[in-house]
Design an enzyme around this catalytic site. Structure first.
Site, PDB file in Angstrom:
ATOM      1  N   CYS A  96      40.004  38.001  39.461  1.00 20.92           N
ATOM      2  CA  CYS A  96      38.580  37.709  39.304  1.00 20.92           C
ATOM      3  C   CYS A  96      38.001  38.655  38.258  1.00 20.92           C
ATOM      4  O   CYS A  96      38.304  39.844  38.275  1.00 20.92           O
ATOM      5  CB  CYS A  96      37.873  37.905  40.647  1.00 20.92           C
ATOM      6  N   LEU A  97      37.158  38.114  37.386  1.00 14.91           N
ATOM      7  CA  LEU A  97      36.567  38.955  36.340  1.00 14.91           C
ATOM      8  C   LEU A  97      35.691  40.064  36.930  1.00 14.91           C
ATOM      9  O   LEU A  97      35.477  41.083  36.291  1.00 14.91           O
ATOM     10  CB  LEU A  97      35.757  38.103  35.356  1.00 14.91           C
TER      11      LEU A  97
ATOM     12  N   HIS B 170      37.549  29.209  44.475  1.00 13.28           N
ATOM     13  CA  HIS B 170      37.302  30.611  44.118  1.00 13.28           C
ATOM     14  C   HIS B 170      35.873  30.772  43.575  1.00 13.28           C
ATOM     15  O   HIS B 170      35.137  31.666  44.007  1.00 13.28           O
ATOM     16  CB  HIS B 170      38.337  31.074  43.078  1.00 13.28           C
ATOM     17  N   GLU B 171      35.501  29.888  42.638  1.00 17.08           N
ATOM     18  CA  GLU B 171      34.175  30.017  41.998  1.00 17.08           C
ATOM     19  C   GLU B 171      33.046  29.663  42.960  1.00 17.08           C
ATOM     20  O   GLU B 171      32.024  30.354  42.996  1.00 17.08           O
ATOM     21  CB  GLU B 171      34.090  29.144  40.740  1.00 17.08           C
TER      22      GLU B 171
HETATM   23 NI    NI Z   1      35.848  35.406  40.677  1.00 18.14          NI
END
Ligand code: NI
Length: 185
Positions: free
Chosen positions: A98-99, A140-141
Protein backbone atom coordinates in the site's frame (compact mmCIF):
# COMPACT_ATOMS: atom_id res chain seq x y z
CA UNK A 1 -0.49 17.96 -9.63
CA UNK A 2 1.22 15.35 -7.50
CA UNK A 3 -0.13 15.31 -3.96
CA UNK A 4 1.56 13.96 -0.82
CA UNK A 5 0.38 10.52 0.25
CA UNK A 6 -0.83 10.23 3.83
CA UNK A 7 1.04 7.57 5.77
CA UNK A 8 -0.19 4.91 8.15
CA UNK A 9 -1.10 6.56 11.44
CA UNK A 10 -2.91 9.51 9.85
CA UNK A 11 -6.41 9.70 11.36
CA UNK A 12 -8.03 10.26 7.93
CA UNK A 13 -7.10 6.67 7.02
CA UNK A 14 -9.36 5.50 9.86
CA UNK A 15 -12.41 7.55 8.96
CA UNK A 16 -15.48 6.23 7.17
CA UNK A 17 -15.42 8.22 3.95
CA UNK A 18 -18.58 9.97 2.73
CA UNK A 19 -20.45 9.79 -0.56
CA UNK A 20 -20.30 12.93 -2.70
CA UNK A 21 -22.62 14.48 -5.29
CA UNK A 22 -22.09 16.12 -8.68
CA UNK A 23 -21.54 19.47 -7.03
CA UNK A 24 -18.35 18.37 -5.34
CA UNK A 25 -15.90 21.13 -6.26
CA UNK A 26 -13.44 20.41 -9.06
CA UNK A 27 -13.96 16.68 -8.99
CA UNK A 28 -12.42 16.03 -12.41
CA UNK A 29 -9.31 17.91 -11.41
CA UNK A 30 -9.15 15.95 -8.15
CA UNK A 31 -9.41 12.65 -10.03
CA UNK A 32 -6.71 13.74 -12.50
CA UNK A 33 -4.46 14.63 -9.55
CA UNK A 34 -5.14 11.26 -7.94
CA UNK A 35 -4.13 9.43 -11.14
CA UNK A 36 -1.00 11.55 -11.42
CA UNK A 37 -0.10 10.94 -7.76
CA UNK A 38 -0.67 7.19 -8.11
CA UNK A 39 1.38 6.97 -11.32
CA UNK A 40 4.27 8.92 -9.82
CA UNK A 41 4.35 6.48 -6.91
CA UNK A 42 4.07 3.41 -9.21
CA UNK A 43 0.80 2.34 -7.60
CA UNK A 44 -2.12 0.49 -9.20
CA UNK A 45 -4.75 2.06 -6.94
CA UNK A 46 -5.28 5.10 -4.75
CA UNK A 47 -8.17 6.08 -2.49
CA UNK A 48 -9.04 9.69 -1.61
CA UNK A 49 -8.33 9.23 2.13
CA UNK A 50 -4.73 8.52 1.12
CA UNK A 51 -4.47 12.13 -0.05
CA UNK A 52 -6.25 13.36 3.05
CA UNK A 53 -9.85 13.53 1.79
CA UNK A 54 -12.50 11.42 3.56
CA UNK A 55 -14.66 10.98 0.43
CA UNK A 56 -15.57 7.81 -1.49
CA UNK A 57 -13.38 8.29 -4.56
CA UNK A 58 -10.88 5.71 -5.84
CA UNK A 59 -8.68 5.47 -8.93
CA UNK A 60 -7.38 2.18 -10.31
CA UNK A 61 -4.98 1.63 -13.21
CA UNK A 62 -4.06 -1.94 -14.17
CA UNK A 63 -2.47 -1.37 -17.57
CA UNK A 64 0.96 -2.09 -16.08
CA UNK A 65 -0.18 -5.70 -15.58
CA UNK A 66 -1.45 -6.16 -19.14
CA UNK A 67 1.60 -8.09 -20.38
CA UNK A 68 0.52 -10.95 -18.14
CA UNK A 69 -3.17 -10.10 -17.94
CA UNK A 70 -4.24 -8.75 -21.35
CA UNK A 71 -7.77 -8.10 -20.13
CA UNK A 72 -6.38 -5.06 -18.28
CA UNK A 73 -4.86 -3.38 -21.36
CA UNK A 74 -5.63 0.33 -21.02
CA UNK A 75 -7.56 -0.23 -17.79
CA UNK A 76 -7.79 3.12 -16.02
CA UNK A 77 -10.91 4.01 -14.10
CA UNK A 78 -12.25 6.23 -11.37
CA UNK A 79 -14.85 4.98 -8.90
CA UNK A 80 -17.13 7.41 -7.11
CA UNK A 81 -19.35 6.56 -4.12
CA UNK A 82 -17.86 3.08 -4.21
CA UNK A 83 -19.40 0.43 -1.98
CA UNK A 84 -19.01 -3.31 -1.56
CA UNK A 85 -22.49 -4.84 -1.46
CA UNK A 86 -21.53 -8.47 -0.83
CA UNK A 87 -18.68 -10.90 -1.38
CA UNK A 88 -18.43 -14.45 -2.68
CA UNK A 89 -17.59 -17.43 -0.46
CA UNK A 90 -14.36 -18.50 -2.13
CA UNK A 91 -11.22 -17.01 -0.60
CA UNK A 92 -7.69 -16.53 -1.94
CA UNK A 93 -4.43 -15.32 -0.45
CA UNK A 94 -2.30 -12.77 -2.27
CA UNK A 95 0.54 -10.45 -1.31
CA UNK A 96 -0.45 -6.82 -0.93
CA UNK A 97 1.29 -3.54 -0.39
CA UNK A 98 0.00 0.00 0.00
CA UNK A 99 1.32 3.45 -0.87
CA UNK A 100 0.37 4.56 2.66
CA UNK A 101 2.50 1.76 4.15
CA UNK A 102 5.77 1.95 2.19
CA UNK A 103 8.09 -1.03 2.35
CA UNK A 104 5.55 -3.41 3.83
CA UNK A 105 4.16 -6.43 2.00
CA UNK A 106 2.03 -9.16 3.51
CA UNK A 107 -0.20 -11.98 2.38
CA UNK A 108 -3.85 -11.05 2.73
CA UNK A 109 -6.78 -13.43 2.47
CA UNK A 110 -9.84 -12.03 0.73
CA UNK A 111 -12.89 -13.22 -1.21
CA UNK A 112 -12.17 -13.83 -4.91
CA UNK A 113 -15.45 -12.26 -6.07
CA UNK A 114 -17.11 -9.08 -5.00
CA UNK A 115 -20.39 -7.34 -5.76
CA UNK A 116 -19.77 -3.61 -6.04
CA UNK A 117 -21.83 -0.46 -6.61
CA UNK A 118 -20.30 2.79 -7.76
CA UNK A 119 -20.58 5.73 -10.12
CA UNK A 120 -18.11 6.27 -12.93
CA UNK A 121 -16.61 9.66 -13.65
CA UNK A 122 -19.71 10.64 -15.66
CA UNK A 123 -21.92 9.70 -12.69
CA UNK A 124 -23.38 6.66 -14.43
CA UNK A 125 -24.42 4.00 -11.93
CA UNK A 126 -22.79 0.59 -11.98
CA UNK A 127 -23.80 -2.52 -10.08
CA UNK A 128 -21.69 -5.57 -10.88
CA UNK A 129 -19.84 -8.66 -9.74
CA UNK A 130 -16.08 -8.45 -10.24
CA UNK A 131 -13.44 -11.16 -9.99
CA UNK A 132 -9.74 -11.68 -10.64
CA UNK A 133 -7.04 -9.16 -9.90
CA UNK A 134 -9.47 -6.25 -10.18
CA UNK A 135 -11.60 -7.71 -7.38
CA UNK A 136 -8.50 -7.84 -5.21
CA UNK A 137 -7.49 -4.24 -5.92
CA UNK A 138 -11.06 -2.98 -5.48
CA UNK A 139 -11.34 -4.62 -2.07
CA UNK A 140 -8.03 -3.12 -0.97
CA UNK A 141 -8.99 0.37 -2.21
CA UNK A 142 -12.62 0.29 -1.07
CA UNK A 143 -11.35 -0.84 2.35
CA UNK A 144 -9.62 2.54 2.59
CA UNK A 145 -13.06 4.18 2.30
CA UNK A 146 -14.21 2.32 5.40
CA UNK A 147 -11.16 3.17 7.47
CA UNK A 148 -9.32 -0.11 6.93
CA UNK A 149 -5.77 -0.79 5.78
CA UNK A 150 -4.46 -4.18 4.68
CA UNK A 151 -2.55 -4.86 7.89
CA UNK A 152 -5.92 -4.97 9.67
CA UNK A 153 -6.51 -8.18 7.73
CA UNK A 154 -3.30 -10.08 8.55
CA UNK A 155 -2.72 -12.33 11.54
CA UNK A 156 -1.97 -10.72 14.92
CA UNK A 157 1.39 -12.50 14.88
CA UNK A 158 2.40 -10.98 11.53
CA UNK A 159 1.19 -7.58 12.70
CA UNK A 160 3.29 -7.93 15.82
CA UNK A 161 6.31 -8.69 13.65
CA UNK A 162 5.62 -5.53 11.62
CA UNK A 163 5.24 -3.40 14.75
CA UNK A 164 8.48 -1.48 14.35
CA UNK A 165 7.93 -0.78 10.67
CA UNK A 166 4.44 0.50 11.44
CA UNK A 167 5.76 2.71 14.23
CA UNK A 168 8.36 4.21 11.90
CA UNK A 169 5.60 5.11 9.43
CA UNK A 170 3.76 6.99 12.17
CA UNK A 171 7.01 8.83 12.85
CA UNK A 172 7.56 9.53 9.16
CA UNK A 173 10.86 7.67 9.19
CA UNK A 174 10.36 5.88 5.90
CA UNK A 175 12.26 5.87 2.66
CA UNK A 176 10.23 5.96 -0.49
CA UNK A 177 10.40 7.63 -3.85
CA UNK A 178 7.33 9.84 -3.45
CA UNK A 179 6.06 12.68 -1.26
CA UNK A 180 4.43 11.55 1.97
CA UNK A 181 2.71 13.14 4.95
CA UNK A 182 3.25 11.48 8.30
CA UNK A 183 1.52 12.22 11.59
CA UNK A 184 4.77 13.37 13.11
CA UNK A 185 7.60 15.30 11.50
NI1 NI B 1 -3.69 1.01 0.05
Amino acid sequence: MILPIYLYGQPVLRETAKDIDRNYPELNELIANMFETMDAADGVGLAAPQIGLPIRVVVISLDVLSDEMPEYKGFRRAYINAHIVETGDEMATMEEGCLSLPGLHENVKRPTKVHVRYLDQDFNEHDEWVEGYLARVMQHEFDHLDGHVFVDRISPLRRQMDKHKLASMVDGKVRCGYKVKAVKR
